[in-house]
Design an enzyme around this catalytic site. Structure first.
Site, mmCIF file in Angstrom:
data_model
loop_
_atom_site.group_PDB
_atom_site.id
_atom_site.type_symbol
_atom_site.label_atom_id
_atom_site.label_comp_id
_atom_site.label_asym_id
_atom_site.label_seq_id
_atom_site.Cartn_x
_atom_site.Cartn_y
_atom_site.Cartn_z
ATOM 1 N N GLU A 76 -39.068 -36.445 68.332
ATOM 2 C CA GLU A 76 -37.713 -36.627 67.839
ATOM 3 C C GLU A 76 -37.777 -37.764 66.819
ATOM 4 O OE1 GLU A 76 -34.777 -37.635 70.813
ATOM 5 O OE2 GLU A 76 -33.179 -37.655 69.308
ATOM 6 N N ARG A 115 -47.315 -38.791 81.553
ATOM 7 C CA ARG A 115 -47.167 -39.695 80.414
ATOM 8 C C ARG A 115 -48.231 -40.774 80.473
ATOM 9 N NH1 ARG A 115 -41.976 -39.050 78.366
ATOM 10 N NH2 ARG A 115 -41.761 -40.910 77.101
ATOM 11 N N LYS A 139 -39.431 -45.397 72.967
ATOM 12 C CA LYS A 139 -38.893 -45.727 71.649
ATOM 13 C C LYS A 139 -37.604 -46.520 71.759
ATOM 14 C CE LYS A 139 -39.317 -41.434 70.386
ATOM 15 N NZ LYS A 139 -39.122 -40.154 69.697
HETATM 16 P P1 ATP Z 1 -39.879 -42.037 74.177
HETATM 17 O O1 ATP Z 1 -39.429 -42.090 75.590
HETATM 18 O O2 ATP Z 1 -40.933 -43.018 73.842
HETATM 19 O O3 ATP Z 1 -38.753 -42.079 73.208
HETATM 20 P P2 ATP Z 1 -39.921 -39.276 73.944
HETATM 21 O O4 ATP Z 1 -40.553 -38.384 74.940
HETATM 22 O O5 ATP Z 1 -38.458 -39.342 73.911
HETATM 23 O O6 ATP Z 1 -40.601 -40.665 74.048
HETATM 24 P P3 ATP Z 1 -40.403 -37.615 71.761
HETATM 25 O O7 ATP Z 1 -40.291 -37.920 70.331
HETATM 26 O O8 ATP Z 1 -39.420 -36.709 72.355
HETATM 27 O O9 ATP Z 1 -40.411 -38.975 72.504
HETATM 28 O O10 ATP Z 1 -41.869 -37.159 72.133
HETATM 29 C C1 ATP Z 1 -42.631 -36.218 71.443
HETATM 30 C C2 ATP Z 1 -43.702 -35.733 72.373
HETATM 31 O O11 ATP Z 1 -44.516 -36.814 72.797
HETATM 32 C C3 ATP Z 1 -43.115 -35.113 73.612
HETATM 33 O O12 ATP Z 1 -43.781 -33.896 73.864
HETATM 34 C C4 ATP Z 1 -43.392 -36.102 74.688
HETATM 35 O O13 ATP Z 1 -43.583 -35.480 75.913
HETATM 36 C C5 ATP Z 1 -44.653 -36.801 74.184
HETATM 37 N N1 ATP Z 1 -44.721 -38.154 74.702
HETATM 38 C C6 ATP Z 1 -43.802 -39.126 74.551
HETATM 39 N N2 ATP Z 1 -44.178 -40.245 75.205
HETATM 40 C C7 ATP Z 1 -45.362 -39.971 75.776
HETATM 41 C C8 ATP Z 1 -46.264 -40.716 76.589
HETATM 42 N N3 ATP Z 1 -46.008 -41.980 76.936
HETATM 43 N N4 ATP Z 1 -47.402 -40.117 76.996
HETATM 44 C C9 ATP Z 1 -47.675 -38.851 76.636
HETATM 45 N N5 ATP Z 1 -46.871 -38.096 75.877
HETATM 46 C C10 ATP Z 1 -45.728 -38.636 75.452
HETATM 47 MG MG MG Z 2 -37.033 -37.986 73.491
#
Ligand code: ATP
Ligand code: MG
Length: 553
Positions: A41, A267, A277
């Site tokens: 995102e 994760r 983020k």
């Molecule tokens: P954050 O909580 O840091 O904002 P998010 O999951 O909301 O992370 P996205 O931009 O939606 O961030 O993530 C893109 C991809 O990266 C998703 O498929 C998510 O599952 C993966 N991802 C995000 N954080 C991690 C992590 N700590 N370890 C492994 N994969 C991750």
């Molecule tokens: Mg997200």
């Protein structure tokens, strides 16, 4: 392109996802190659947790013959921006992965997504609900109590179709209606209690402008985009496990002949830092760091600026592996991977972080040029010129007035070798009014030149130095952990920030370093450093030299 073996880009079928893919390939479930996607995102910069997902998604497609989409999940125009879209592409490319022409946006699919919504309404599987956000939340029930049906649940199909179309045309204000799936208000899984599929949001979208005023939710969007792109394995993190029934429900209830399996993995977490983020954004906004690319940040932009190599991040992700157990990795493992990569790659040099002046009383003449190899085990890198003269700087910590037993460095009366130069003896110590050492009066041993030493003197140790007249002043930034505690909590991490996470010193680097085109160096005995990409004559310490990580620990 980097070679696979040393880059950590591939890994034999050892984890459960690769095993699953190998099985699907063997059984012919996947006929035209593996297709994956990385779906960020664009509401912040990527961090090292994302690197795990990137390495996995791009890694398996490369390993098994296939391809990967970089698909932006841009369904929330209020939180997203073009700045992040660009930064994310830069970071994925920097990590070493190529999406070729497969750069897509969820917003590319707004029309087919809407068409599927109309289809769900037609078949009585979705309805327009006019409860407020709070009312919907209040009637959703709890883990132990079922939800209560919305009074709008049985709206006739024709009325739903009409309202949905008018929602789309912008007739209603934000929050007036939502589109909900009609599933099961008593489902033990709260995600299945008539989840919201569309909401009204009169907001300018960074790509579609004002073409849409209704925006689809993540759960609804994601599965359809996966299917439209022919994704064969939709890999996501564990928190989506409870959303999988909804992922499947949507695809089962629209006209779509592709149904990717959603497979969840743990994760990645890292000690002494936060990862989400949302929290990193707060850190940036509240000035806890100097921006998303601050070298203390666990972001890829921050790590790049600090000097961490993409290969070491890939290797870290490879070693961490892919499992179902949430885990917080030791920083020492990451540091180990960085050192391992830089050990042979980084040229050596000398830099003095906390300078102490040395005057060599018996050194005559204008000075001379000595030589040192750029790398002790890589003669092909050649050597650099080390100007030597009467006035030097050595590391303050390398001198001790009253040394402990077995002190291997410099002290009054002792002999020490200056790396690639001569043996030096400390004859006198100049102190200031507070007893602080300000200068050392020394003499050198002319016949002890490195490589042709005939002096017979055994020095206590070897220390690094720079020539005062030629050294280049530099700001040197030494980094510590971002947080003081290994597992900072989301609610309190701002209080747990490490006040010593950045220590800046004014030191010197040898002239050959300042004049080199390389950006990363090992400075003798003080660590691996990277020239800052934005600030002149500033060096960031990537990592110290000593490994404290052991495979068994
Ligand atoms: P954050 O909580 O840091 O904002 P998010 O999951 O909301 O992370 P996205 O931009 O939606 O961030 O993530 C893109 C991809 O990266 C998703 O498929 C998510 O599952 C993966 N991802 C995000 N954080 C991690 C992590 N700590 N370890 C492994 N994969 C991750
Ligand atoms: Mg997200």
């Amino acid at each position: 392109m980097v070679r696979a073996r040393e880059s950590g880009m591939t890994d034999a079928g050892t984890d459960f996802i690769r095993q699953r893919i190998e099985r699907d390939l063997a059984e012919g479930v996947v006929e035209n190659g593996v297709v994956t996607r990385f779906p960020p995102e664009p509401n912040g910069y990527l961090h090292i947790g994302h690197a795990k997902s990137i390495c996995l998604n791009f890694g398996v497609a490369r390993q098994y013959g296939g391809h990967t989409y970089l698909r932006f999940d841009d369904t929330n125009p209020l939180k997203e921006s073009e700045e992040y879209v660009e930064a994310i592409q830069r970071d994925v490319a920097w990590l070493g992965f190529d999406w070729e022409d497969r750069l897509t946006f969820a917003s590319d699919y707004f029309q087919p997504l809407y068409d599927s919504a109309v289809e769900l309404v037609h078949s009585g599987k979705a309805y327009v609900c006019s409860l407020s956000r709070e009312e919907i939340r209040a009637t959703r029930g709890t883990l132990t109590e079922p939800g209560t049906a919305s009074p709008y649940r049985d709206r006739p199909v024709s009325e739903n179709l009409d309202l949905l179309e008018r929602m789309r045309q912008g007739e209603f204000p934000d929050g007036a209606h939502v589109l909900r799936a009609k599933i099961d208000m008593a489902s033990p899984n709260i995600n299945m209690r008539d989840p919201v599929l569309y909401r009204i949001r009169h907001a300018e979208h960074q790509r579609t402008g004002d073409a849409w005023v209704i925006y689809p939710t993540y759960d609804y969007t994601h599965c359809i985009c996966d299917a439209l792109e022919g994704v064969t394995h939709s890999l996501c993190t564990l928190e989506f496990e409870d959303h999988r029934p909804l992922y499947d429900w949507v695809l089962d209830n629209i006209n779509m002949n592709i149904h990717p399996p959603q497979i969840e993995f743990a994760r990645l977490g890292l000690e002494y830092t936060v990862m989400s983020k949302r929290l990193l954004q707060r850190l940036v906004d509240q000035g806890g760091v100097d921006g998303w690319d601050d070298p203390r940040m666990p972001t890829l932009a921050g790590m790049r600026r600090r000097g961490v190599t993409p290969a070491s991040i890939r290797e870290f992700c490879r070693r961490v592996g892919v499992t179902k157990q949430d885990n917080r990795q030791k920083v020492e493992l990451l540091e180990f991977c960085i050192r391992q990569d830089l050990e042979s790659a980084a040229p050596r040099g000398m830099s003095v972080l906390r300078p102490l002046k040395v005057r060599i009383a018996n050194y005559e003449g204008p000075g001379e040029n000595l030589e040192g190899p750029w790398h002790p085990r890589r003669p092909e890198l050649g050597s650099r010129t080390l100007p030597f003269g009467r006035n030097l700087y050595i590391e303050r910590d390398d001198f001790s007035f009253a040394p402990p037993r077995k002190w291997k460095r410099f002290s009054p009366g002792a002999h020490v070798r200056l790396r690639y130069a001569y043996i030096l003896r400390c004859d006198d110590v100049v102190t200031d009014a507070h007893g602080e050492v300000v200068e050392l009066e020394c003499s050198y041993v002319p016949e002890s030149k490195s490589g042709s030493d005939t002096s017979g003197i055994k020095p206590a140790g070897v220390i690094h130095w720079v020539a005062a007249d030629n050294a280049v002043p530099a700001e040197i930034r030494l980094y510590g952990r971002l947080c003081r505690v290994p597992a900072p909590r989301a609610a309190t991490f701002m209080e747990d920030l490490n006040p010593d996470s950045l220590v800046t010193v004014q030191g010197y680097v040898e002239p050959a370093i300042a004049g080199s085109d390389e950006s990363r160096f090992q400075f003798e005995r003080t660590g691996y450093f990277c020239r800052d990409s934005a600030l002149p004559e500033t060096y960031n310490r990537i990592v110290t030299l000593r490994d404290s990580w052991r495979p068994e620990s």
